[in-house]
Design an enzyme around this catalytic site. Structure first.
Site, short mmCIF file in Angstrom:
data_model
loop_
_atom_site.label_atom_id
_atom_site.label_comp_id
_atom_site.label_asym_id
_atom_site.label_seq_id
_atom_site.Cartn_x
_atom_site.Cartn_y
_atom_site.Cartn_z
N TRP A 101 0.58 -1.29 -0.06
CA TRP A 101 0.46 0.25 -0.21
C TRP A 101 0.75 1.24 -0.18
O TRP A 101 0.76 1.85 -0.36
CB TRP A 101 -0.75 -0.41 1.28
CG TRP A 101 -2.33 -1.08 0.80
CD1 TRP A 101 -2.69 -1.57 0.19
CD2 TRP A 101 -3.67 -0.69 1.40
NE1 TRP A 101 -3.56 -2.60 0.45
CE2 TRP A 101 -3.96 -1.44 0.73
CE3 TRP A 101 -3.94 -0.02 2.42
CZ2 TRP A 101 -5.58 -1.29 1.60
CZ3 TRP A 101 -5.30 0.16 3.37
CH2 TRP A 101 -6.27 -0.37 2.85
N LYS A 102 2.54 1.39 -0.03
CA LYS A 102 3.17 2.32 -0.06
C LYS A 102 2.26 3.20 1.19
O LYS A 102 2.00 2.65 2.37
CB LYS A 102 3.72 2.76 -1.24
CG LYS A 102 3.22 1.57 -2.42
CD LYS A 102 4.52 2.39 -3.34
CE LYS A 102 4.48 1.29 -4.27
NZ LYS A 102 4.74 1.06 -5.65
N HIS A 107 12.67 -1.88 -1.20
CA HIS A 107 12.12 -1.14 -1.87
C HIS A 107 12.47 -0.97 -3.11
O HIS A 107 14.16 0.55 -2.46
CB HIS A 107 10.48 -0.98 -1.87
CG HIS A 107 10.07 -0.62 -2.92
ND1 HIS A 107 9.88 0.22 -3.79
CD2 HIS A 107 9.03 -1.38 -3.17
CE1 HIS A 107 8.53 0.11 -4.43
NE2 HIS A 107 8.26 -0.56 -4.51
N GLY A 109 1.04 -2.81 -6.29
CA GLY A 109 1.18 -1.39 -5.53
C GLY A 109 -0.62 -1.03 -5.86
O GLY A 109 -1.03 -1.20 -4.98
N GLY A 110 -0.49 0.15 -6.86
CA GLY A 110 -1.49 0.63 -7.20
C GLY A 110 -2.83 0.17 -7.08
O GLY A 110 -4.36 -0.04 -6.53
P1 13P Z 1 2.31 -0.54 -8.81
O1 13P Z 1 1.93 -2.03 -9.27
O2 13P Z 1 1.45 0.41 -8.62
O3 13P Z 1 3.79 0.14 -10.28
O4 13P Z 1 3.85 -0.33 -7.81
C1 13P Z 1 4.25 -1.62 -7.67
C2 13P Z 1 5.87 -1.76 -6.09
O5 13P Z 1 6.61 -0.53 -6.32
C3 13P Z 1 4.94 -2.49 -5.22
O6 13P Z 1 6.02 -2.87 -4.52
#
Ligand code: 13P
Length: 249
Positions: free
Chosen positions: A9-10, A92, A230-231
């Site tokens: 989820w960052k 990361h 991620g997204g």
């Molecule tokens: P996205 O799926 O948003 O490109 O991000 C990938 C990511 O950095 C997962 O750690």
């Protein structure tokens, strides 16, 4: 091996977004793969409480290498575990870029995470300039050599490598399927040389603009054992189909 669908989820997610977790648990009560969400630390323990007893596992996005001490703002592997985490993402590319993390610091964190019984998901990946210069495999090889712990801990499941090309993160662009397959088989060979045959059982994840529409093709590639998303992990409507695709692969 049991494959792994992991969501990162960052720096996204508020209390209200815990509702997505409830939906995900409902959508996948017993998926035929592991299912993981790594929320921001502020949501970790609440998310873990909601996920308790379900198929959803919870992870951190980073940890310190030390067990405790004077490290303002940092979190130890034991603290993550105490909050309900079973996994932690390490190295990361955003942390390497934003916080100056080096292969050596990632390696120390991975060893500390393993020692406490957390599954370490160690990220590697080339920049666009490195790919254009034809140095992708050299870069990945050097990151693996420097970032991975010296030993495989007790079980190969406890160490996961995520291949995330920096230029594919959040951009909607992905390498070709051949390019992903090339890097994943290179990573597998490197791990087997380093750790022996047990490394055949380590999970290798692809990450970078994974979404429902490209997941099945990526999951069909050899040595792709899951994804770090991620997204498309923020909403159940986007992530649940990716879990479905992985379970079917
Ligand atoms: P996205 O799926 O948003 O490109 O991000 C990938 C990511 O950095 C997962 O750690």
């Amino acid at each position: 091996m049991r494959k792994l669908a992991a969501g990162n989820w960052k720096m996204n997610g508020m209390s209200v977004d815990l509702a997505e977790i409830a939906k995900l648990i409902d959508a996948h009560p017993a998926p035929d793969c592991d299912m993981l969400i790594c929320p921001p630390t502020t949501l970790l323990s609440r998310m873990a409480e909601r996920a308790a007893g379900s198929a959803l596992q919870i992870g951190g996005q980073d940890c310190h290498a030390a067990g405790n001490g004077a490290h303002t703002g940092d979190i130890s592997p034991a603290m993550l575990k105490d909050a309900g985490a079973s996994h932690v993402i390490l190295g990361h590319s955003e942390r390497r870029a934003d916080h100056g993390e080096t292969d050596a610091s990632v390696q120390a964190k991975a060893a500390a995470a393993q020692a406490i019984g957390l599954v370490a998901i160690v990220c590697v990946g080339e920049t666009e300039a490195q790919r254009d210069a034809g140095t992708t495999l050299a870069v990945i090889g050097s990151q693996l050599a420097g970032s991975l712990p010296a030993t495989l801990a007790t079980v190969p499941d406890a160490l996961v490598v995520a291949y995330e090309p920096v230029w594919a993160i959040g951009t909607g662009r992905t390498p070709t399927l051949d390019e992903i397959a090339e890097v994943h088989s290179f990573i597998r060979d490197t791990l087997v040389k380093r750790y022996g045959a047990a490394a055949q059982e380590m999970r290798l994840l692809y990450g970078g603009s994974v979404k429902a529409s490209n997941a099945a093709a990526i999951f069909a590639l050899p040595h792709v054992n899951g994804a770090l998303v991620g997204g498309a992990s923020l909403k159940c409507a986007d992530f649940a189909p990716i879990v479905t695709a992985l379970a079917a692969s």
